[in-house]
Design an enzyme around this catalytic site. Structure first.
Site, PDB file in Angstrom:
ATOM      1  N   THR A 123       0.822  -1.222   0.000  1.00 58.89           N
ATOM      2  CA  THR A 123       0.000   0.000   0.000  1.00 58.89           C
ATOM      3  C   THR A 123       0.849   1.262   0.000  1.00 58.89           C
ATOM      4  OG1 THR A 123      -1.848  -1.068   1.089  1.00 58.89           O
ATOM      5  CG2 THR A 123      -1.710   1.296   1.378  1.00 58.89           C
TER       6      THR A 123
ATOM      7  N   SER B 282       0.130  -9.786  -0.802  1.00 59.35           N
ATOM      8  CA  SER B 282      -0.629 -11.044  -0.872  1.00 59.35           C
ATOM      9  C   SER B 282      -0.125 -11.930  -1.999  1.00 59.35           C
ATOM     10  CB  SER B 282      -2.113 -10.755  -1.118  1.00 59.35           C
ATOM     11  OG  SER B 282      -2.545  -9.747  -0.258  1.00 59.35           O
TER      12      SER B 282
ATOM     13  N   THR C 190       1.597  -4.606   4.237  1.00 58.97           N
ATOM     14  CA  THR C 190       1.421  -5.053   5.628  1.00 58.97           C
ATOM     15  C   THR C 190       0.801  -6.453   5.728  1.00 58.97           C
ATOM     16  OG1 THR C 190      -0.749  -3.988   5.762  1.00 58.97           O
ATOM     17  CG2 THR C 190       1.148  -2.704   6.520  1.00 58.97           C
ATOM     18  N   ASP C 191       0.045  -6.862   4.683  1.00 61.94           N
ATOM     19  CA  ASP C 191      -0.717  -8.118   4.805  1.00 61.94           C
ATOM     20  C   ASP C 191       0.161  -9.327   5.112  1.00 61.94           C
ATOM     21  OD1 ASP C 191      -3.096  -6.819   4.430  1.00 61.94           O
ATOM     22  OD2 ASP C 191      -3.274  -7.310   2.309  1.00 61.94           O
TER      23      ASP C 191
ATOM     24  N   GLN D 193      -4.939 -21.073  18.602  1.00 60.75           N
ATOM     25  CA  GLN D 193      -5.744 -19.987  18.042  1.00 60.75           C
ATOM     26  C   GLN D 193      -5.724 -18.771  18.972  1.00 60.75           C
ATOM     27  OE1 GLN D 193      -9.671 -21.450  16.805  1.00 60.75           O
ATOM     28  NE2 GLN D 193      -8.697 -23.376  16.255  1.00 60.75           N
TER      29      GLN D 193
HETATM   30  N1  ASP Z   1      -2.689  -5.283   0.466  1.00 65.90           N
HETATM   31  C1  ASP Z   1      -1.584  -4.465   0.940  1.00 65.90           C
HETATM   32  C2  ASP Z   1      -0.336  -5.310   0.896  1.00 65.90           C
HETATM   33  O1  ASP Z   1      -0.128  -6.093   1.763  1.00 65.90           O
HETATM   34  C3  ASP Z   1      -1.865  -3.974   2.313  1.00 65.90           C
HETATM   35  C4  ASP Z   1      -0.838  -3.019   2.879  1.00 65.90           C
HETATM   36  O2  ASP Z   1       0.241  -2.831   2.382  1.00 65.90           O
HETATM   37  O3  ASP Z   1      -1.148  -2.408   3.940  1.00 65.90           O
HETATM   38  O4  ASP Z   1       0.408  -5.207  -0.045  1.00 65.90           O
END
Ligand code: ASP
Length: 331
Positions: free
Chosen positions: A12, A57, A87-88, A267
């Protein structure tokens, strides 16, 4: 001035607005980075390497290998490394690198942002400045720097989708806290072993989340011949159904017969799996399962992928898995 290599991978932080959402925008990104955070150059001599450009992702073991090899080939020339990342899956990459980059003596800092750098209300600027500053310290490990917190990479997990404070480290204290001053909470390493990179990972494994009424028929039909390990996300301290048609025990026994390594994680995010506490855990131990202790799912998974990628002998893999290799578990 310290020399820092900033490695770009997408996420992001490198996106631009697109309709209601955001999307990767390589052209806009390079200009934005230079124009919006010029003061980075006051902190260090920064060199930038665009390695790939992906939503995190879409990253996989090949990207982890590429990152590890990039750091290896630049290790002598730089004092520290900053990886800009989505972040993912940031906690997966950080965990994977913590195993692949053995005996690190320099900081490798992953960061990103919840809002693209190009947006005026972005958290990227602060995260970038903090991360470059962290990369000039004497940290000797893979860390995630986000929202004024510095986490051990293989202890961190993404906790929030919508908050700037996106990460947490349930079972390990912060490595540093950035406020008016920077509070470092690290102990210098005593090991003198030299830096080595083992960048292979093997994805012949699955993660199984246990839930009430899990239909074990599906599990019993799985072809285990090519599967090397299963990470079971069990209840609490290592519990799972044991009665009647829902009992997981026949499946665990089948795994043992096929030499599939079964690891129990929880979990629940806080504290540690203890397979000796309840009858289910004790039965799991009897059929050869091992404990993932207090590891995050990200660490438990990438550690197994890394061990399977670099070692053949199942007994050695089991032994190493239960040892602390890179600060990922508490003894
Ligand atoms: N979908 C984004 C990623 O992981 C989310 C992010 O960067 O916050 O590339």
């Amino acid at each position: 001035m310290k020399k820092i290599l900033q490695i770009q991978t997408g996420g992001t932080i490198a996106m631009s607005a697109k309709g209601e959402g955001v999307e990767l925008d390589p052209e806009a990104w390079s200009g934005t980075l230079v124009d919006r955070v010029t003061e980075l150059n006051e902190l260090a001599e920064i060199h930038t390497r665009p390695l790939f450009f992906e939503d995190s992702s879409d990253l996989n073991t090949n990207h982890w290998k590429e990152l590890a090899l990039c750091i290896q080939s630049n290790y002598e020339a730089f004092d520290g490394f900053v990886i800009l990342h989505g972040t993912d899956t940031m906690a997966y990459t950080a965990s994977a690198l913590s195993f692949a980059l053995m005996n690190l003596s320099k900081p490798v800092i992953l960061t990103g942002s919840q809002v693209p750098l190009i947006s005026i209300r972005s958290d990227a600027r602060r995260n970038l400045i903090n991360s470059v500053e962290m990369a000039t310290t004497d940290l000797q490990e893979v860390a995630i720097c986000f929202n004024d917190h510095v986490y051990r990479g293989n202890r961190a997990t993404k906790l929030s989708i919508g908050d700037f404070d996106a990460f947490g480290s349930p079972n390990f204290p912060l490595l540093a806290e950035i406020g008016l001053t920077i509070e470092m909470n690290t102990v210098p390493k005593t090991s003198t072993a030299s830096f080595e990179v083992l960048p292979e990972f093997d994805n012949s494994l699955v993660v199984l989340t246990v839930f009430p009424s899990l239909n074990t028929d599906f599990l019993m039909k799985l072809d285990l011949t090519k599967l090397k390990a299963i990470i079971v996300r069990s209840f609490g301290s290592g519990n799972f159904p044991m009665k009647g048609e829902f009992s997981l025990l026949p499946f665990l026994t089948k795994c043992e017969q096929h030499d599939v390594i079964v690891v129990f994680v929880s979990q629940a995010d806080y504290d540690s799996v203890n397979l000796t506490k309840y009858p289910a855990g004790r039965k799991a131990l009897e059929v050869g399962a091992i404990s993932g202790s207090d590891m995050t799912l990200e660490a438990a998974l990438t550690k197994m992928m890394w061990l399977l990628g670099n070692y053949e002998d199942s007994a050695i893999i089991r032994k190493l898995y239960q040892s602390d290799l890179a600060g990922e578990l508490s003894n």
